[in-house]
Motif scaffolding. Structure first.
Motif, PDB file in Angstrom:
ATOM      1  N   ILE A 161     -12.751  -6.493  -3.104  1.00  0.00           N
ATOM      2  CA  ILE A 161     -12.576  -5.298  -3.938  1.00  0.00           C
ATOM      3  C   ILE A 161     -11.687  -4.297  -3.202  1.00  0.00           C
ATOM      4  O   ILE A 161     -10.783  -3.692  -3.786  1.00  0.00           O
ATOM      5  N   GLY A 162     -11.939  -4.151  -1.905  1.00  0.00           N
ATOM      6  CA  GLY A 162     -11.177  -3.208  -1.088  1.00  0.00           C
ATOM      7  C   GLY A 162      -9.697  -3.487  -1.066  1.00  0.00           C
ATOM      8  O   GLY A 162      -8.878  -2.562  -1.072  1.00  0.00           O
ATOM      9  N   LYS A 163      -9.311  -4.763  -1.052  1.00  0.00           N
ATOM     10  CA  LYS A 163      -7.877  -5.082  -0.971  1.00  0.00           C
ATOM     11  C   LYS A 163      -7.189  -5.073  -2.330  1.00  0.00           C
ATOM     12  O   LYS A 163      -5.993  -4.796  -2.420  1.00  0.00           O
ATOM     13  N   MET A 164      -7.934  -5.390  -3.400  1.00  0.00           N
ATOM     14  CA  MET A 164      -7.313  -5.448  -4.717  1.00  0.00           C
ATOM     15  C   MET A 164      -7.080  -4.060  -5.312  1.00  0.00           C
ATOM     16  O   MET A 164      -6.086  -3.823  -5.985  1.00  0.00           O
ATOM     17  N   LEU A 165      -8.004  -3.130  -5.052  1.00  0.00           N
ATOM     18  CA  LEU A 165      -7.890  -1.794  -5.639  1.00  0.00           C
ATOM     19  C   LEU A 165      -6.610  -1.064  -5.209  1.00  0.00           C
ATOM     20  O   LEU A 165      -5.867  -0.572  -6.069  1.00  0.00           O
ATOM     21  N   PRO A 166      -6.300  -0.972  -3.894  1.00  0.00           N
ATOM     22  CA  PRO A 166      -5.044  -0.328  -3.502  1.00  0.00           C
ATOM     23  C   PRO A 166      -3.823  -1.029  -4.089  1.00  0.00           C
ATOM     24  O   PRO A 166      -2.866  -0.364  -4.525  1.00  0.00           O
ATOM     25  N   LEU A 167      -3.832  -2.367  -4.096  1.00  0.00           N
ATOM     26  CA  LEU A 167      -2.692  -3.114  -4.637  1.00  0.00           C
ATOM     27  C   LEU A 167      -2.454  -2.772  -6.109  1.00  0.00           C
ATOM     28  O   LEU A 167      -1.329  -2.458  -6.508  1.00  0.00           O
ATOM     29  N   ILE A 168      -3.512  -2.813  -6.900  1.00  0.00           N
ATOM     30  CA  ILE A 168      -3.386  -2.564  -8.340  1.00  0.00           C
ATOM     31  C   ILE A 168      -2.910  -1.138  -8.609  1.00  0.00           C
ATOM     32  O   ILE A 168      -1.982  -0.915  -9.401  1.00  0.00           O
ATOM     33  N   LEU A 169      -3.515  -0.162  -7.929  1.00  0.00           N
ATOM     34  CA  LEU A 169      -3.160   1.241  -8.166  1.00  0.00           C
ATOM     35  C   LEU A 169      -1.721   1.545  -7.760  1.00  0.00           C
ATOM     36  O   LEU A 169      -0.994   2.236  -8.479  1.00  0.00           O
ATOM     37  N   ILE A 170      -1.304   1.025  -6.598  1.00  0.00           N
ATOM     38  CA  ILE A 170       0.066   1.291  -6.133  1.00  0.00           C
ATOM     39  C   ILE A 170       1.090   0.622  -7.054  1.00  0.00           C
ATOM     40  O   ILE A 170       2.120   1.216  -7.382  1.00  0.00           O
ATOM     41  N   ILE A 171       0.796  -0.605  -7.478  1.00  0.00           N
ATOM     42  CA  ILE A 171       1.724  -1.299  -8.386  1.00  0.00           C
ATOM     43  C   ILE A 171       1.863  -0.530  -9.703  1.00  0.00           C
ATOM     44  O   ILE A 171       2.976  -0.225 -10.152  1.00  0.00           O
ATOM     45  N   PRO A 266       3.074   1.399   5.489  1.00  0.00           N
ATOM     46  CA  PRO A 266       3.887   1.739   4.321  1.00  0.00           C
ATOM     47  C   PRO A 266       3.039   1.997   3.082  1.00  0.00           C
ATOM     48  O   PRO A 266       3.366   2.876   2.278  1.00  0.00           O
ATOM     49  N   ALA A 267       1.944   1.259   2.920  1.00  0.00           N
ATOM     50  CA  ALA A 267       1.083   1.423   1.743  1.00  0.00           C
ATOM     51  C   ALA A 267       0.480   2.830   1.709  1.00  0.00           C
ATOM     52  O   ALA A 267       0.404   3.463   0.655  1.00  0.00           O
ATOM     53  N   THR A 268       0.054   3.335   2.863  1.00  0.00           N
ATOM     54  CA  THR A 268      -0.520   4.679   2.939  1.00  0.00           C
ATOM     55  C   THR A 268       0.545   5.739   2.653  1.00  0.00           C
ATOM     56  O   THR A 268       0.279   6.722   1.949  1.00  0.00           O
ATOM     57  N   LEU A 269       1.748   5.542   3.188  1.00  0.00           N
ATOM     58  CA  LEU A 269       2.865   6.465   2.927  1.00  0.00           C
ATOM     59  C   LEU A 269       3.128   6.571   1.426  1.00  0.00           C
ATOM     60  O   LEU A 269       3.238   7.664   0.867  1.00  0.00           O
ATOM     61  N   VAL A 270       3.225   5.421   0.767  1.00  0.00           N
ATOM     62  CA  VAL A 270       3.499   5.381  -0.668  1.00  0.00           C
ATOM     63  C   VAL A 270       2.335   5.982  -1.453  1.00  0.00           C
ATOM     64  O   VAL A 270       2.541   6.753  -2.401  1.00  0.00           O
ATOM     65  N   ALA A 271       1.103   5.656  -1.060  1.00  0.00           N
ATOM     66  CA  ALA A 271      -0.076   6.183  -1.755  1.00  0.00           C
ATOM     67  C   ALA A 271      -0.139   7.705  -1.654  1.00  0.00           C
ATOM     68  O   ALA A 271      -0.495   8.386  -2.623  1.00  0.00           O
ATOM     69  N   THR A 272       0.219   8.246  -0.497  1.00  0.00           N
ATOM     70  CA  THR A 272       0.216   9.699  -0.317  1.00  0.00           C
ATOM     71  C   THR A 272       1.259  10.356  -1.206  1.00  0.00           C
ATOM     72  O   THR A 272       1.011  11.418  -1.792  1.00  0.00           O
ATOM     73  N   LYS A 273       2.439   9.720  -1.330  1.00  0.00           N
ATOM     74  CA  LYS A 273       3.487  10.251  -2.214  1.00  0.00           C
ATOM     75  C   LYS A 273       3.043  10.199  -3.681  1.00  0.00           C
ATOM     76  O   LYS A 273       3.375  11.059  -4.484  1.00  0.00           O
ATOM     77  N   LEU A 274       2.289   9.151  -4.036  1.00  0.00           N
ATOM     78  CA  LEU A 274       1.864   8.966  -5.426  1.00  0.00           C
ATOM     79  C   LEU A 274       0.660   9.828  -5.790  1.00  0.00           C
ATOM     80  O   LEU A 274       0.605  10.406  -6.887  1.00  0.00           O
ATOM     81  N   SER A 277      -2.450  13.964  -0.705  1.00  0.00           N
ATOM     82  CA  SER A 277      -3.125  13.721   0.566  1.00  0.00           C
ATOM     83  C   SER A 277      -4.499  13.082   0.387  1.00  0.00           C
ATOM     84  O   SER A 277      -4.827  12.094   1.055  1.00  0.00           O
ATOM     85  N   ILE A 278      -5.309  13.629  -0.542  1.00  0.00           N
ATOM     86  CA  ILE A 278      -6.661  13.093  -0.751  1.00  0.00           C
ATOM     87  C   ILE A 278      -6.597  11.681  -1.326  1.00  0.00           C
ATOM     88  O   ILE A 278      -7.296  10.767  -0.873  1.00  0.00           O
ATOM     89  N   GLY A 279      -5.727  11.483  -2.316  1.00  0.00           N
ATOM     90  CA  GLY A 279      -5.562  10.158  -2.919  1.00  0.00           C
ATOM     91  C   GLY A 279      -5.088   9.138  -1.905  1.00  0.00           C
ATOM     92  O   GLY A 279      -5.549   7.988  -1.897  1.00  0.00           O
ATOM     93  N   GLY A 280      -4.164   9.582  -1.029  1.00  0.00           N
ATOM     94  CA  GLY A 280      -3.664   8.697   0.021  1.00  0.00           C
ATOM     95  C   GLY A 280      -4.760   8.261   0.966  1.00  0.00           C
ATOM     96  O   GLY A 280      -4.824   7.105   1.388  1.00  0.00           O
ATOM     97  N   LYS A 281      -5.676   9.197   1.282  1.00  0.00           N
ATOM     98  CA  LYS A 281      -6.802   8.874   2.176  1.00  0.00           C
ATOM     99  C   LYS A 281      -7.759   7.876   1.522  1.00  0.00           C
ATOM    100  O   LYS A 281      -8.293   6.984   2.178  1.00  0.00           O
ATOM    101  N   ILE A 282      -7.976   8.041   0.207  1.00  0.00           N
ATOM    102  CA  ILE A 282      -8.865   7.118  -0.514  1.00  0.00           C
ATOM    103  C   ILE A 282      -8.284   5.703  -0.506  1.00  0.00           C
ATOM    104  O   ILE A 282      -8.995   4.718  -0.270  1.00  0.00           O
ATOM    105  N   ILE A 283      -6.963   5.597  -0.749  1.00  0.00           N
ATOM    106  CA  ILE A 283      -6.285   4.294  -0.708  1.00  0.00           C
ATOM    107  C   ILE A 283      -6.376   3.707   0.696  1.00  0.00           C
ATOM    108  O   ILE A 283      -6.609   2.502   0.875  1.00  0.00           O
ATOM    109  N   THR A 284      -6.219   4.567   1.711  1.00  0.00           N
ATOM    110  CA  THR A 284      -6.310   4.109   3.108  1.00  0.00           C
ATOM    111  C   THR A 284      -7.688   3.520   3.401  1.00  0.00           C
ATOM    112  O   THR A 284      -7.805   2.509   4.099  1.00  0.00           O
ATOM    113  N   VAL A 285      -8.740   4.137   2.852  1.00  0.00           N
ATOM    114  CA  VAL A 285     -10.095   3.606   3.041  1.00  0.00           C
ATOM    115  C   VAL A 285     -10.196   2.202   2.431  1.00  0.00           C
ATOM    116  O   VAL A 285     -10.784   1.288   3.031  1.00  0.00           O
TER     117      VAL A 285
END
Length: 438
Positions: A161-171, A266-274, A277-285
């Motif tokens: 679940i942890g790996k699929m959620l960041p992938l799906i949201l960033i895509i 790179p995933a955290t960088l992109v998540a923070t831009k999208l 800061s808070i959203g980026g941290k959640i994706i990082t988790v």
């Protein structure tokens, strides 16, 4: 025992197994190494995900023939032993014991630690913070896996679940909010040639695609491996390749390749831009959960190799390493892998460690591919529930792709390649001494 495995797996179960085994940490972190190698240009990086995927699909299809024909516990070590003899079989197990499993575990622990340090607002280049976390997570998982194997299964479920959620949201949000840019131009940045960078970017993508060798292990549990296994391999790895391409396009639509080359994650960088800061941290988790699960997988499966060698009395300390604790875990073998991983982690390097382990393991992958051809000639009457399609074209592509990566590493990253060769060859005198003692 292998003969008692029930044939319960259909196509869909095999397909999900392939996808689950392969998608790990590389897709989140390897774009940095890729776009560093291309000097901040996107083209060759995107091509590397495609080429690496094709090599991996042909590799999986090829190795699966041996997995189905030799359905014994031990994986590649057993295949090499059966095809080339016990000496080379031992070297395979030795390489996996002293380099591949602990080295990869160390790399995952280091990148996990860097993410944790960044999450709490510190500098990830400060090894005084990174190394204690890296060593701590290795030791924590070693302790938990010593309790028993049931814990490992729970971790793997949460990690999926942890790996699929960041992938799906960033895509999804990368395509919605990103700005379309050229993906294939320029191929490489100034001062860099495609030929010099290709080997480096392929090594990086092959780490992200690694895990396919374990796909063949499910052949003995499939209802119809002859037709379902190749479909599951091609289908599963095609899904993985599509996900990897989609996420990398999303990365590039949100941040230029030159920025991705500078980011530890790179995933955290992109998540923070999208997502801010808070959203980026959640994706990082979510990414941390994924890496934690992948590391757990290596520490769960890796000790089975030295345990098997110890059962045969082939490595120093075999009496201790062959023991199983009350929880059913090969406790001492697990601690061997964990302690070696801690030592590798002291380097504080993610990309160097993964380059080292992928080079070493691909030498034996290529031997496995060649072994398919050798086995066809040596044992034409061997029962093969599955045969590689388009033989010998598919094995040839896998062999050529693997040889290119190996030779390119020898030429462009000579010290890393030699390090892998030396660590592996130390196993020869160990084998000779142990054989003599037996």
């Amino acid at each position: 025992m292998d003969k008692e495995l029930k044939k319960t797996l259909g196509f869909s179960a095999a397909l999900s197994t392939v996808v689950g085994l392969v998608i790990g940490s590389g897709v989140f972190f390897k774009p940095q190494a890729i776009y560093t190698a291309t000097n901040g240009a996107p083209g060759l990086g995107i091509m590397a995900w495609i080429i690496g995927g094709v090599i991996t699909i042909t590799a999986g299809l090829t190795a699966a023939e041996i997995s189905a024909a030799i359905p014994k516990t031990g994986g590649m070590m057993v295949y090499i032993d059966e095809i080339y003899g016990p000496k080379l079989g031992f070297l395979t197990g030795w390489m996996q014991t002293v380099l591949f499993f602990p080295g990869t575990s160390a790399a995952l622990a280091v990148i996990f630690a860097k993410q944790v340090v960044e999450l709490f607002g510190s500098d990830s280049s400060n090894m005084a913070f990174v190394l204690p976390v890296a060593i701590g997570v290795i030791l924590l998982l070693a302790i938990l896996n010593n309790i028993g194997s049931s814990f490992g299964g729970s971790i793997q479920t949460i990690a999926t679940i942890g790996k699929m959620l960041p992938l799906i949201l960033i895509i999804i949000f990368g395509f919605i909010r990103g700005n379309s840019t050229s993906l294939f131009s320029p191929m490489v940045g100034p001062g860099t040639t495609t030929g010099s960078a290709l080997g480096q970017v392929l090594i990086a993508t092959l780490f992200a695609y690694d895990g396919w060798i374990n796909v063949g292990a499910i052949a003995g549990e499939m209802k119809n491996p002859g037709t379902d296994l190749p479909k599951a391999i091609v289908g599963g790895l095609s899904i993985v390749m599509a996900v990897y391409l989609a996420i990398n396009v999303a990365y590039l639509w949100v941040a230029p390749a030159s920025d991705l080359a500078m980011a530890t994650s790179p995933a955290t960088l992109v998540a923070t831009k999208l997502f801010g800061s808070i959203g980026g941290k959640i994706i990082t988790v979510g990414i941390l959960i994924s890496v934690f699960g992948t590391l757990n997988g290596y520490l769960l499966t890796g000790p089975r190799i030295p345990y098997t060698l110890a059962r045969q009395g082939l490595i120093p300390g075999s009496n201790a390493l062959s023991k199983v604790n009350k929880g059913g875990s090969p406790s001492n073998a697990l601690w061997l892998i964990a302690i070696l991983a801690c030592l590798y982690a002291l380097s504080g390097q993610f990309n160097l460690l993964t380059d080292l382990t992928i080079f070493a393991v691909w030498v034996f992958y290529v031997l496995t591919f060649i072994g398919v051809i050798k086995l066809r000639k040596d044992k034409p009457d061997l029962y093969r529930p599955y045969k590689v399609p388009l033989y010998p074209i598919i094995p040839a592509i896998a062999i050529i792709g693997g040889l290119f990566v190996i030779i390119n590493q020898l030429l462009t990253a000579t010290m890393i390649a030699l390090g892998g060769i030396i660590i592996t060859l130390i196993g020869l005198p160990v084998y000779l001494v142990m054989k003599k003692d037996k």
